[in-house]
Design an enzyme around this catalytic site. Sequence first.
Site, short mmCIF file in Angstrom:
data_model
loop_
_atom_site.label_atom_id
_atom_site.label_comp_id
_atom_site.label_asym_id
_atom_site.label_seq_id
_atom_site.Cartn_x
_atom_site.Cartn_y
_atom_site.Cartn_z
N ARG A 73 0.80 -1.22 0.00
CA ARG A 73 0.00 0.00 0.00
C ARG A 73 0.84 1.27 0.00
NH1 ARG A 73 -2.78 -4.07 1.76
NH2 ARG A 73 -0.82 -4.58 2.75
N THR A 74 1.81 1.33 0.90
CA THR A 74 2.52 2.60 1.06
C THR A 74 3.27 2.96 -0.22
OG1 THR A 74 2.75 2.09 3.41
CG2 THR A 74 4.12 3.87 2.55
N LYS A 86 26.12 -4.10 0.21
CA LYS A 86 27.60 -4.05 0.16
C LYS A 86 28.16 -3.28 1.34
CE LYS A 86 27.32 -3.61 -4.89
NZ LYS A 86 27.58 -2.66 -6.00
N ARG A 102 11.42 3.87 3.31
CA ARG A 102 11.06 2.89 4.36
C ARG A 102 12.32 2.11 4.71
NH1 ARG A 102 5.97 -1.13 4.28
NH2 ARG A 102 5.04 0.81 5.01
C1 NCD Z 1 2.20 -1.39 8.04
C2 NCD Z 1 3.70 -1.19 8.23
O1 NCD Z 1 4.46 -1.32 7.27
O2 NCD Z 1 4.07 -0.85 9.34
N1 NCD Z 1 1.84 -1.58 6.70
C3 NCD Z 1 1.37 -0.51 6.00
O3 NCD Z 1 2.14 0.35 5.61
N2 NCD Z 1 0.05 -0.41 5.78
C4 NCD Z 1 1.61 -2.42 8.93
C5 NCD Z 1 2.20 -3.79 8.94
O4 NCD Z 1 3.06 -4.12 8.15
O5 NCD Z 1 1.76 -4.57 9.79
#
Ligand code: NCD
Length: 327
Positions: free
Chosen positions: A77-78, A107, A129
């Site tokens: 989703r993100t 690396k 992320r």
């Molecule tokens: C969440 C995350 O990555 O923290 N996912 C998301 O972005 N909707 C929740 C999860 O992974 O449990």
Amino acid sequence: MAKVFYNLPMKHMGEEESRVMHHVLSVEQFDSAQLEELFIEADQFRDQVADPEQRRDLASRYVGRQLCSLFYEPSTRTRLSFEKAAANFGMIPISTENAREFSSASKGETIEDTVKVLNEYGFDIIVLRHHETGATSQAASVSETPIINAGDGKGEHPTQALLDAHTIFRKFGRLDNLRVAIGGDLANGRTARSLAQLLSHYKGNHLSFVSIPELQIGEDIKVKLRESGTGFEETADMYDALRDADVVYWTRLQRERLENPDALPKGGFTIDALALEVLPQDAIIMHPLPRVDEIDPQVDSDPRAQYFPQAGNGLYVRMALIDQILN
Ligand code: NCD
């Protein structure tokens, strides 16, 4: 434009060279006025996207701009909603989805070095992320390009909390005086942490953290709740928390962050037909997704189940965020 973004001076620069940059790292950056403005904009984008003519206009808004999504952890989703949001504006999203394995991190490159290189390439936004808590702040400390924290380890997931808050606001028209049951792996789940913090910015909320003692929410969050005067309790009795909840926010066990997840006690936390019986009729059930087994698929057809529309709201909130950064 509201000052939504955290002003972070570059650590490696001298006083006179120090520049103000605009990163989205934590929900602590947002106050209620900023949030409301973001929600209004998100709803405007929702309407525009639904109208073919306005959708075409939107697609020329940021032509030539580029969004880099740099993901060291899995995401559906993100990452895709940020990239789709960028594409809706005519931007070009450029992406690495398994940077832990396929980038130079494998690396031994530091996140700072990687981000310095991306700064050289002139992206307009970096959505990051990372598996380590604090890595997005480290990246931001050396980045002129705005960094958006798309989840940092067990730390925060601010844009998820923004879309969660938007979902709650769309239902109740407010973010205060709500009873919110937050359940699951609260020790390791960053979405629960960010949402709890965001709700503590509003008066009169009461949070019930539903979990086993091993997975209760961190002391740092509890300190913030106490400081803000937000009422909360910790319980292992799901039914007790559901009985008077306005919002149920359920999360999965973060197996990837646990050494021995199978050693934990099981059961008692699945939202199912029985749980629906005790839940008030005008409550909503939310989940950041992915869900594993903590919400029975039977629940999906109940009107209170809002986790799929909630995910959909993420697209418009992220469009609004991109727009505020680039505008
Ligand atoms: C969440 C995350 O990555 O923290 N996912 C998301 O972005 N909707 C929740 C999860 O992974 O449990």
